[in-house]
Design a protein around this motif. Structure first.
Motif, PDB file in Angstrom:
ATOM      1  N   ILE A 138       0.840  -1.196   0.000  1.00  0.00           N
ATOM      2  CA  ILE A 138       0.000   0.000   0.000  1.00  0.00           C
ATOM      3  C   ILE A 138       0.876   1.246   0.000  1.00  0.00           C
ATOM      4  O   ILE A 138       1.925   1.282   0.631  1.00  0.00           O
ATOM      5  N   ASN A 139       0.434   2.255  -0.720  1.00  0.00           N
ATOM      6  CA  ASN A 139       1.095   3.558  -0.650  1.00  0.00           C
ATOM      7  C   ASN A 139       0.017   4.620  -0.785  1.00  0.00           C
ATOM      8  O   ASN A 139      -1.112   4.330  -1.171  1.00  0.00           O
ATOM      9  N   GLU A 140       0.369   5.829  -0.461  1.00  0.00           N
ATOM     10  CA  GLU A 140      -0.569   6.915  -0.711  1.00  0.00           C
ATOM     11  C   GLU A 140      -0.629   7.147  -2.224  1.00  0.00           C
ATOM     12  O   GLU A 140       0.378   7.015  -2.927  1.00  0.00           O
ATOM     13  N   ASN A 141      -1.815   7.465  -2.716  1.00  0.00           N
ATOM     14  CA  ASN A 141      -1.952   7.763  -4.143  1.00  0.00           C
ATOM     15  C   ASN A 141      -1.480   9.202  -4.380  1.00  0.00           C
ATOM     16  O   ASN A 141      -2.276  10.102  -4.636  1.00  0.00           O
ATOM     17  N   ASP A 142      -0.164   9.362  -4.291  1.00  0.00           N
ATOM     18  CA  ASP A 142       0.426  10.713  -4.310  1.00  0.00           C
ATOM     19  C   ASP A 142       0.104  11.493  -5.575  1.00  0.00           C
ATOM     20  O   ASP A 142       0.071  12.724  -5.564  1.00  0.00           O
ATOM     21  N   THR A 143      -0.109  10.778  -6.681  1.00  0.00           N
ATOM     22  CA  THR A 143      -0.316  11.451  -7.955  1.00  0.00           C
ATOM     23  C   THR A 143      -1.600  12.272  -7.982  1.00  0.00           C
ATOM     24  O   THR A 143      -1.674  13.285  -8.655  1.00  0.00           O
ATOM     25  N   VAL A 144      -2.593  11.833  -7.238  1.00  0.00           N
ATOM     26  CA  VAL A 144      -3.845  12.595  -7.242  1.00  0.00           C
ATOM     27  C   VAL A 144      -4.133  13.285  -5.911  1.00  0.00           C
ATOM     28  O   VAL A 144      -4.996  14.146  -5.828  1.00  0.00           O
ATOM     29  N   ALA A 145      -3.402  12.876  -4.863  1.00  0.00           N
ATOM     30  CA  ALA A 145      -3.765  13.385  -3.539  1.00  0.00           C
ATOM     31  C   ALA A 145      -3.100  14.725  -3.258  1.00  0.00           C
ATOM     32  O   ALA A 145      -1.885  14.836  -3.275  1.00  0.00           O
ATOM     33  N   VAL A 146      -3.898  15.736  -3.035  1.00  0.00           N
ATOM     34  CA  VAL A 146      -3.361  17.029  -2.603  1.00  0.00           C
ATOM     35  C   VAL A 146      -4.099  17.481  -1.354  1.00  0.00           C
ATOM     36  O   VAL A 146      -5.258  17.164  -1.146  1.00  0.00           O
ATOM     37  N   ASP A 147      -3.390  18.256  -0.572  1.00  0.00           N
ATOM     38  CA  ASP A 147      -3.930  18.918   0.614  1.00  0.00           C
ATOM     39  C   ASP A 147      -4.966  18.126   1.393  1.00  0.00           C
ATOM     40  O   ASP A 147      -4.658  17.151   2.021  1.00  0.00           O
ATOM     41  N   GLU A 148      -6.223  18.561   1.261  1.00  0.00           N
ATOM     42  CA  GLU A 148      -7.210  18.027   2.197  1.00  0.00           C
ATOM     43  C   GLU A 148      -7.547  16.552   1.967  1.00  0.00           C
ATOM     44  O   GLU A 148      -8.114  15.918   2.847  1.00  0.00           O
ATOM     45  N   ILE A 149      -7.218  16.024   0.809  1.00  0.00           N
ATOM     46  CA  ILE A 149      -7.508  14.602   0.614  1.00  0.00           C
ATOM     47  C   ILE A 149      -6.275  13.724   0.859  1.00  0.00           C
ATOM     48  O   ILE A 149      -6.305  12.533   0.696  1.00  0.00           O
ATOM     49  N   ARG A 150      -5.175  14.342   1.279  1.00  0.00           N
ATOM     50  CA  ARG A 150      -3.948  13.589   1.518  1.00  0.00           C
ATOM     51  C   ARG A 150      -3.836  13.114   2.950  1.00  0.00           C
ATOM     52  O   ARG A 150      -4.185  13.840   3.876  1.00  0.00           O
TER      53      ARG A 150
END
Ligand code: GLU
Length: 373
Positions: A138-150
């Motif tokens: 698992i990893n954070e979906n960094d490509t789409v995640a910004v600010d409040e959804i991160r």
């Protein structure tokens, strides 16, 4: 106590820090990934269920894109994450395949966890994967995640995953040995603390001033992750993942790392989710009678006990409840928007009806949707 707990934990979430699997100069570190995979498969073969939360996408992407330094701009960071994630996954894929073990990529954002339906859906998917003997990576979906959804950092993401899958143990592997009594670089008498029964304010403060504990930053997020999961009955082990063989050795009861014990589980999964996964959209300051009713008598919150409302929130959002000293003591899902609450705060149910007509709910926060912190 420590040995028993480590030996018996069946479902474990292992967080692997960037520095273990990638370096900015050389990109991915396949030899390290192979060694970690060997150790993790041995752990799995001994009857445990393993999930991995791995960082390293951005660092790996930096090398792949030929960037000179860690990107500052968000789109470039996200581009690095996108190219790095596929390479990272490919390396894991190859490494575990050598050992006949299947892996799966799962990318999550805070959004996926903050929506109860998506949260449950992720839980079911991960259970299904474990049922197949697959190791989710698992990893954070960094490509789409910004600010409040991160989620923002993978120590926190790993804590959320530990709760999501009902793990017994969270293992945070990085390049530090664990928690020391003092800064080992400044004082050679500093010793590694092998068992931490309780995360006291002192520990949190010392971890906040990170450099007194370790070389690289990040002890604070690790302690916060440990604290978060401890409330859900999950213990946390911080361990140096650079040292070959240490992970299986410690899980077999050997010395190494720092183990943070869990507290007795106080919350159901749903209330833990309200308390620790959801981010409050606003606050309500309550009068002493309401504080007492909620905190001691298990009551729901009514508008009459609200002194002040701040923030802009909607029906169903998470909102923090503060006492008159401004201390947050509860968090819950509201049945009214901030706009409506500003009109009806302090009013009795009959007065609200007079003013606004019949309402769907009497409670501002129903006790079933309220977590006392
Ligand atoms: N998700 C980031 C990555 O894979 C890492 C975040 C972190 O290390 O906390 O590059």
């Amino acid at each position: 106590m420590r040995d028993e707990l480590l030996k018996q934990a069946t479902r474990v979430v292992i967080k692997i820090g960037s520095s273990l699997v990638a370096s900015r100069d050389t990109g991915l570190r396949p030899e390290q990934i192979d060694r970690l995979a060997d150790e993790i498969v041995a752990i799995q073969a001994s009857g445990r269920e393993v999930l991995i939360v791995s960082s390293g996408a951005i660092v790996s992407g930096i090398k792949k894109l030929g960037l000179k330094e860690y990107p500052k701009s968000l789109p470039v960071k996200q581009a690095a994450a996108a190219v790095g994630q596929s390479r990272l996954m490919w390396a894991y894929e190859k490494s575990f395949e050598r050992l006949g073990v299947k892996v799966a990529q799962v990318l999550l954002t805070h959004h996926d966890l903050a929506d109860r339906r998506r949260f449950l859906n992720a839980r079911h998917t991960l259970s299904a994967l474990i049922g197949f003997g697959v190791i989710p990576i698992i990893n954070e979906n960094d490509t789409v995640a910004v600010d409040e959804i991160r989620v923002g950092d993978n120590d926190t993401l790993a804590a959320e995953v530990a709760h999501l899958v009902d793990a017994e143990l969270l293992i945070i592997l990085s390049d530090i040995d664990g928690l020391y009594t003092e800064d080992p670089r400044k004082n050679s008498a500093a010793t590694l603390i092998s068992l931490i029964p309780d995360i006291t304010e002192e520990i949190e403060e010392r971890a906040g001033a990170s450099s007194t504990f370790e070389g690289t930053g990040g002890m604070a997020t690790k302690i916060q992750a440990a604290k978060k999961v401890s409330e859900y009955g999950v213990a946390t082990l911080i361990l140096n993942g650079q040292k070959a063989g240490l992970l299986p050795h410690v899980l077999a009861g050997g010395p190494g790392g720092s183990l943070f014990l869990a507290k007795e589980r106080r919350f159901t999964s749903r209330k833990h989710w309200i308390a620790f996964t959801l981010r409050p959209r606003g606050t309500m300051t309550l009068d002493p009678g309401a504080v007492e009713a909620l905190a001691r008598r298990g009551k729901s919150l009514l508008a009459s006990g609200i002194l002040n409302v701040s923030g802009a929130f909607d029906v169903g959002d998470a909102v923090s409840c503060l006492d008159q000293d401004g201390k947050e003591f509860a968090k819950g899902l509201v049945n009214f928007s901030s706009e409506t609450l500003t009109q009806i705060k302090g009013l009795k149910t009959a007065e609200i009806q007079q003013q606004l007509g019949p309402q769907e709910y009497e409670e501002v926060i129903h006790r079933d949707n309220l977590a006392i912190l």
